[in-house]
Scaffold this active site. Structure first.
Site, PDB file in Angstrom:
ATOM      1  N   ASP A  92       8.619 -25.351 -12.871  1.00 45.52           N
ATOM      2  CA  ASP A  92       9.616 -25.655 -11.841  1.00 45.52           C
ATOM      3  C   ASP A  92      10.038 -27.112 -12.017  1.00 45.52           C
ATOM      4  OD1 ASP A  92       7.530 -27.137 -10.803  1.00 45.52           O
ATOM      5  OD2 ASP A  92       7.299 -25.959  -8.989  1.00 45.52           O
ATOM      6  N   SER A  93      11.020 -27.548 -11.254  1.00 46.17           N
ATOM      7  CA  SER A  93      11.600 -28.869 -11.491  1.00 46.17           C
ATOM      8  C   SER A  93      10.887 -29.970 -10.724  1.00 46.17           C
ATOM      9  CB  SER A  93      13.063 -28.857 -11.061  1.00 46.17           C
ATOM     10  OG  SER A  93      13.148 -28.804  -9.642  1.00 46.17           O
ATOM     11  N   GLY A  94      10.027 -29.586  -9.797  1.00 42.95           N
ATOM     12  CA  GLY A  94       9.353 -30.567  -8.951  1.00 42.95           C
ATOM     13  C   GLY A  94      10.062 -30.794  -7.633  1.00 42.95           C
ATOM     14  N   GLY A  95      11.341 -30.426  -7.559  1.00 41.60           N
ATOM     15  CA  GLY A  95      12.140 -30.702  -6.365  1.00 41.60           C
ATOM     16  C   GLY A  95      11.571 -30.090  -5.096  1.00 41.60           C
ATOM     17  N   ASP A 146      16.594 -29.526  -8.305  1.00 42.57           N
ATOM     18  CA  ASP A 146      17.409 -29.223  -7.132  1.00 42.57           C
ATOM     19  C   ASP A 146      16.736 -29.692  -5.852  1.00 42.57           C
ATOM     20  OD1 ASP A 146      15.335 -27.394  -6.991  1.00 42.57           O
ATOM     21  OD2 ASP A 146      16.589 -25.784  -6.215  1.00 42.57           O
ATOM     22  N   GLN A 189      21.874 -22.240  -4.668  1.00 39.35           N
ATOM     23  CA  GLN A 189      21.454 -22.580  -3.310  1.00 39.35           C
ATOM     24  C   GLN A 189      22.532 -22.092  -2.339  1.00 39.35           C
ATOM     25  OE1 GLN A 189      18.608 -23.608  -2.301  1.00 39.35           O
ATOM     26  NE2 GLN A 189      17.601 -24.413  -4.125  1.00 39.35           N
ATOM     27  N   GLY A 216      15.997 -21.348  -2.582  1.00 41.85           N
ATOM     28  CA  GLY A 216      16.189 -21.548  -1.154  1.00 41.85           C
ATOM     29  C   GLY A 216      15.912 -20.330  -0.306  1.00 41.85           C
ATOM     30  N   ASP A 266       7.741 -15.302  -8.962  1.00 45.02           N
ATOM     31  CA  ASP A 266       6.447 -15.981  -9.033  1.00 45.02           C
ATOM     32  C   ASP A 266       5.946 -16.137  -7.609  1.00 45.02           C
ATOM     33  OD1 ASP A 266       8.395 -18.376  -8.460  1.00 45.02           O
ATOM     34  OD2 ASP A 266       6.391 -19.103  -8.007  1.00 45.02           O
ATOM     35  N   CYS A 304      -8.187   1.687  -9.250  1.00 43.23           N
ATOM     36  CA  CYS A 304      -7.884   0.425  -9.940  1.00 43.23           C
ATOM     37  C   CYS A 304      -8.874   0.214 -11.081  1.00 43.23           C
ATOM     38  CB  CYS A 304      -7.947  -0.745  -8.961  1.00 43.23           C
ATOM     39  SG  CYS A 304      -7.606  -2.346  -9.720  1.00 43.23           S
ATOM     40  N   CYS A 306      -9.460  -2.783 -12.604  1.00 38.47           N
ATOM     41  CA  CYS A 306      -9.848  -4.189 -12.759  1.00 38.47           C
ATOM     42  C   CYS A 306     -11.370  -4.319 -12.619  1.00 38.47           C
ATOM     43  CB  CYS A 306      -9.129  -5.056 -11.721  1.00 38.47           C
ATOM     44  SG  CYS A 306     -10.003  -5.190 -10.149  1.00 38.47           S
ATOM     45  N   CYS A 309     -12.981  -3.701  -9.110  1.00 36.59           N
ATOM     46  CA  CYS A 309     -13.023  -2.313  -8.641  1.00 36.59           C
ATOM     47  C   CYS A 309     -13.893  -1.427  -9.529  1.00 36.59           C
ATOM     48  CB  CYS A 309     -11.608  -1.741  -8.585  1.00 36.59           C
ATOM     49  SG  CYS A 309     -10.567  -2.583  -7.380  1.00 36.59           S
ATOM     50  N   HIS A 335      -8.402  -8.923  -9.198  1.00 44.71           N
ATOM     51  CA  HIS A 335      -7.871  -7.670  -8.645  1.00 44.71           C
ATOM     52  C   HIS A 335      -6.424  -7.846  -8.185  1.00 44.71           C
ATOM     53  CE1 HIS A 335      -7.230  -4.056  -6.308  1.00 44.71           C
ATOM     54  NE2 HIS A 335      -6.714  -4.866  -5.405  1.00 44.71           N
TER      55      HIS A 335
HETATM   56 ZN   LIG Z   1      -9.024  -3.752  -8.617  1.00 39.77          ZN
END
Ligand SMILES: [Zn+2]
Length: 375
Positions: A92-95, A146, A189, A216, A266, A304, A306, A309, A335
């Site tokens: 990211d830009s830090g803004g 931004d 934005q 935004g 994200d 699941c 993972c 689980c 998980h």
């Molecule tokens: Zn799991």
């Protein structure tokens, strides 16, 4: 060097499925990017993050510039080598984080000066410095610098801020220059105002970017308002470039965003929640600190695959959380990241098969059924 490219493979309604190509590998879209704030996805080894199905990570310019410093990371071979992740990284830009975390911020046309929330030291971020930091880190996808006001904000404040961000977007593009194999994304934005979103999209299209973020949002406006903006905002951005919704979100936010044409997202939610005893499952959120799990020999989610689980009971996950053991955050983060990537894989498959509506109906029905009855 492999040039940055985006290829769409299939569409189902407004939802899209494709591949982003970078010099560090391919990113299957729709993509969820785990957040590696300070050079680590907390509680996870990079290989484990990859095992959950992540093609790309996000790194935070604000955190890394303050500690350990962008020049230091560059001297140590760049962020990929520093954190042992050889696949694509978006920074990211830090803004946004300057606005939410730093002390004594001063905003001018040039940029933002602020004091570090860690040690009070004084710093400046401008479009030019943000591009330099992201280059020093070795980021594959760089975000334009931004400014983003928290919502609700007055209309005039949102418009002013958007126009400043568009001037900064132009400076970001000029400072980024020509870097084959690396991409620069512009950020739309305009809050929840359609006319401002259109003005912003027009300005960005005129500058020309490799991808476009919807910025935004997810700053307190609520899901309905966010979806309302996405209903028109996606169409304002070039169809042949990836669209990135920043900082989103909960599983149903992600599904609703993809349905409206978003390709990348994200969020810290899967990792942050993992450290507070919260698990995201197909059947909704399960709180492992709840006493109902203390004697439950069953896995968190029997379907699941993972490690949390596959190899542990709810009783164990409850116990290690209550005891403050580190493995608690490790297992639940794994998980949660695994589940988020499973949602993405499910949506990619459904879009490719033209079955997104059926997939979405099943996603909501399973969640609505709620967690399994206490043992
Ligand atoms: Zn799991």
């Amino acid at each position: 060097m492999q040039r940055f490219a985006f290829n769409l493979h299939s569409r189902d309604g407004a939802a899209r499925c494709g591949t982003i190509t970078t010099s560090r590998g391919e990113i299957r879209t729709p993509a969820f990017m785990p957040v590696g704030t300070a050079g680590t996805v907390k509680a996870m080894l990079p290989g484990s993050v990859r095992e959950t199905g992540a093609d790309i990570l996000l790194g935070n310019t604000y955190h890394l510039m303050l500690r350990p410093g962008a020049e230091r990371i560059a001297g140590l071979g760049g962020l990929h080598r520093f954190m042992n992740w050889d696949r694509p990284i978006l920074t990211d830009s830090g803004g946004f984080q300057v606005m939410s975390l730093a002390d004594l911020r001063k905003l001018t046309e040039t940029g933002v000066t602020f004091r570090s929330h860690i040690d009070g030291s004084k710093h400046e971020l401008t479009p030019e410095r943000s591009m330099e930091i992201q280059r020093l880190l070795g980021s594959d996808i760089v975000m334009a610098f931004d400014e983003c006001p928290a919502l609700p904000a007055e209309g005039s404040r949102v418009a002013e801020s958007m126009r400043l961000s568009m001037r900064w977007a132009e400076r970001s593009k000029a400072a980024f220059g020509d870097r084959p194999g690396h991409a620069l994304f512009g950020i739309q934005q305009g809050g929840v105002t359609r006319e401002l979103r259109e003005e912003s999209a027009e300005a960005l299209r005129a500058i020309g970017f490799d991808g476009y973020a919807v910025g935004g949002l997810a700053v307190g406006e609520g899901q309905e308002a966010m979806f309302g903006v996405l209903d028109y905002a996606c169409d304002m951005l070039p169809d042949d470039r990836p669209r990135y919704l920043m900082g989103v979100g909960k599983p149903d936010d992600i599904v609703g965003a993809v349905k409206r044409g978003i390709d990348m997202m994200d969020c810290v939610l899967p990792s942050r929640s993992g450290r507070t005893g919260q698990a995201f499952t197909r059947r909704g959120v399960v709180n492992l600190k709840n006493a109902r799990h203390a004697d439950d020999p069953r896995p968190l989610d029997a379907e699941c695959t993972c490690p949390a689980c596959r190899s542990y009971s709810r009783a164990y996950l409850h116990h290690v959380f209550r005891a403050g053991e580190m493995i608690s955050g490790m297992l639940l983060t794994w998980h949660n990241l695994h589940y988020f990537q499973e949602i993405m894989a499910g949506m990619r498959k459904a879009i490719a098969e033209g079955a997104f509506a059926e997939w979405e109906a099943d996603f909501h029905a399973t969640r609505a059924a709620g967690d399994i009855e206490p043992a």
